[in-house]
Enzyme design. Structure first.
Site, PDB file in Angstrom:
ATOM      1  N   THR A  29      -0.092  -5.533   8.311  1.00 26.58           N
ATOM      2  CA  THR A  29      -0.898  -6.666   7.857  1.00 26.58           C
ATOM      3  C   THR A  29      -0.343  -7.312   6.586  1.00 26.58           C
ATOM      4  OG1 THR A  29      -2.369  -5.151   6.662  1.00 26.58           O
ATOM      5  CG2 THR A  29      -3.019  -5.779   8.898  1.00 26.58           C
ATOM      6  N   GLY A  30       0.732  -6.759   6.025  1.00 25.32           N
ATOM      7  CA  GLY A  30       1.330  -7.326   4.827  1.00 25.32           C
ATOM      8  C   GLY A  30       2.294  -8.463   5.139  1.00 25.32           C
ATOM      9  N   ILE A  31       2.863  -9.031   4.105  1.00 23.81           N
ATOM     10  CA  ILE A  31       3.756 -10.179   4.261  1.00 23.81           C
ATOM     11  C   ILE A  31       4.979  -9.809   5.091  1.00 23.81           C
ATOM     12  CG2 ILE A  31       5.238 -11.817   3.041  1.00 23.81           C
ATOM     13  CD1 ILE A  31       3.302 -11.719   0.708  1.00 23.81           C
ATOM     14  N   ARG A  60      -4.455   0.460   7.648  1.00 28.10           N
ATOM     15  CA  ARG A  60      -5.678   1.270   7.495  1.00 28.10           C
ATOM     16  C   ARG A  60      -6.787   0.808   8.420  1.00 28.10           C
ATOM     17  NH1 ARG A  60      -6.166   1.066   1.093  1.00 28.10           N
ATOM     18  NH2 ARG A  60      -4.941  -0.801   1.520  1.00 28.10           N
ATOM     19  N   ASP A  65      -4.881   5.917   7.742  1.00 33.57           N
ATOM     20  CA  ASP A  65      -4.654   5.955   6.307  1.00 33.57           C
ATOM     21  C   ASP A  65      -3.488   6.913   6.064  1.00 33.57           C
ATOM     22  OD1 ASP A  65      -4.634   6.325   3.580  1.00 33.57           O
ATOM     23  OD2 ASP A  65      -6.777   6.718   3.395  1.00 33.57           O
ATOM     24  N   THR A 112       5.061  -0.860   3.524  1.00 31.89           N
ATOM     25  CA  THR A 112       3.781  -0.730   2.847  1.00 31.89           C
ATOM     26  C   THR A 112       3.901   0.079   1.566  1.00 31.89           C
ATOM     27  OG1 THR A 112       1.452  -0.102   3.162  1.00 31.89           O
ATOM     28  CG2 THR A 112       3.121   1.373   4.102  1.00 31.89           C
ATOM     29  N   TRP A 113       2.983  -0.178   0.637  1.00 32.69           N
ATOM     30  CA  TRP A 113       2.850   0.615  -0.580  1.00 32.69           C
ATOM     31  C   TRP A 113       1.466   0.363  -1.157  1.00 32.69           C
ATOM     32  CZ3 TRP A 113       2.649  -1.019  -5.901  1.00 32.69           C
ATOM     33  CH2 TRP A 113       2.581  -2.414  -6.059  1.00 32.69           C
ATOM     34  N   LYS A 162      12.831  -3.897  -8.087  1.00 28.71           N
ATOM     35  CA  LYS A 162      12.459  -2.952  -9.144  1.00 28.71           C
ATOM     36  C   LYS A 162      13.399  -1.744  -9.135  1.00 28.71           C
ATOM     37  CE  LYS A 162       8.014  -2.854  -8.078  1.00 28.71           C
ATOM     38  NZ  LYS A 162       7.917  -4.087  -7.263  1.00 28.71           N
ATOM     39  N   TYR A 184      10.005   3.650  -6.119  1.00 32.61           N
ATOM     40  CA  TYR A 184      10.992   3.300  -5.095  1.00 32.61           C
ATOM     41  C   TYR A 184      11.968   4.461  -4.867  1.00 32.61           C
ATOM     42  CZ  TYR A 184       9.821  -1.729  -4.988  1.00 32.61           C
ATOM     43  OH  TYR A 184       9.209  -2.938  -4.820  1.00 32.61           O
ATOM     44  N   MET A 227       0.956  -8.707  -3.790  1.00 34.74           N
ATOM     45  CA  MET A 227       2.167  -9.312  -4.352  1.00 34.74           C
ATOM     46  C   MET A 227       2.499 -10.551  -3.536  1.00 34.74           C
ATOM     47  SD  MET A 227       4.250  -5.733  -4.899  1.00 34.74           S
ATOM     48  CE  MET A 227       5.780  -6.486  -5.375  1.00 34.74           C
TER      49      MET A 227
END
Length: 351
Positions: A11-13, A34, A48, A71-72, A110, A142, A177
């Site tokens: 579901t993230g970018i 999740r 999860d 994911t993070w 990062k 990371y 982010m």
């Protein structure tokens, strides 16, 4: 490799763009989040990753040829970032009854710039950042994620790749982010209120060179590495391929929204301060325009945009390693912003 994939963080970018590309390319795609996913063509898996037993149960009947970890979870301290995010990678890779053939992990710059607690500070490597530049002498989640990946690959005998994008441009509501959507919301608020569209960051970012990564470019890079044997067991930078200065891009974004860019006088004016009282204004715009998301906090991440635009150094990323191995993807960054803005407008996330 079987053309079955699991995308963690779907579901993230980056995850949603990767899943969409895989579906387009004829893969069978499982998307893990999740709360699962409703993305077209993607088989939803709800789990999860901090719950090892629940993750193993959710994945017991899935045998992907490729796994993409995008994911993070952000925590209050870097020590907690390390504990939580390393556990998520470990629990995922220990859950499969049969090891995949390839696992790709998305991290970011990062790796070179340091974690949030020491971001862009201290002794940093020269730009452009290159993959052969070693780890900084500081704890970084990371690095902990990479170590979990390397250990699992050694146990399971699968190949791996690590991908380091720089500020991903793409759509994902509720993402922590998300510079592209944050700037779209900020421009909309400036147009609504008549406030100046003021660059929030540092003089170094305003005048220095930088680059970014479109979510589609990242997805193509992930798939390329999974399918290219020469790219296995390697870490890569991944950016769009162009460079720009924010003093140029800021004008381009302002023009798209039909507003004027305010002159920059060298003073940092963080979005976290500029947008601190805007939740009610945004809710009013959303109600008037029948927008899909009235909660400003689910669309904009000012803190992250401030971190990127407030850096005291220019950030340019070298792509030679990927180019030498045959990756030719290229995406003009202004076009990536404009495509995102069009998508946000089409999906009624901005007016």
């Amino acid at each position: 490799m079987s053309k079955t994939a699991l995308v963690a963080g779907v579901t993230g970018i980056g995850g949603s763009a990767t899943a969409a590309l895989l579906v387009e390319q004829g893969w069978t795609v499982y998307g893990l989040a999740r709360s699962g996913t409703r993305q077209d063509g993607v088989r939803s898996v709800a789990a999860d990753l901090l719950d090892a037993d629940a993750t193993a149960e959710a994945l017991k009947d899935i045998a992907p040829g490729a796994v993409f970890i995008t994911t993070w979870l952000r925590q209050e301290t870097e020590a907690e970032n390390i504990r939580v995010n390393a556990a998520m990678v470990r629990n995922l890779l220990e859950a499969f009854p049969k090891a995949p053939r390839h696992v790709a992990l998305v991290t970011g710059l990062k790796h070179y710039l340091g974690p949030f607690e020491a971001y862009g500070k201290g002794s940093l490597p020269q730009t452009p950042f290159r993959e052969e530049q070693g780890r900084l002498d500081i704890e970084n989640f990371y690095y902990a994620q990479e170590d979990e990946l390397f250990a699992a690959a050694k146990r399971g005998g699968f190949s791996w790749s690590v991908h380091r994008p720089h500020t991903v441009i793409g759509k994902a509501v509720g993402n922590a982010m998300n510079m592209g959507t944050t700037l779209a919301v900020y421009a909309t608020l400036c147009r609504e209120t008549g406030r100046p569209f003021t660059f929030p960051g540092s003089a170094a970012q305003w005048t220095g060179l930088t680059d970014m990564t479109d979510a589609g470019q990242l997805a193509r890079h992930l798939l390329w590495a999974a399918e290219t044997e020469a790219a296995h067991d390697e870490a890569f930078n991944i950016v769009n391929g162009d460079i720009f200065r924010w003093q140029w891009m800021w004008e381009r974004i302002a023009e798209w929204f039909g507003i004027e860019a305010a002159p920059f006088d060298g003073t940092e004016r963080p979005l976290a301060q500029q947008m601190a009282e805007d939740a009610g204004v945004w809710r009013g715009i959303a109600e008037r325009e029948s927008l899909a998301e009235p909660d400003l906090a689910r669309l904009a991440s000012p803190w992250h945009t401030d971190a990127d635009l407030g850096r005291p150094i220019e950030v340019v990323t070298d792509m030679s390693k990927s180019r030498r191995l045959g990756f030719t993807g290229y995406q003009p960054t202004d076009d990536a912003f404009f495509a995102l803005f069009e998508q946000l407008r089409a999906e009624r996330l901005i007016p």
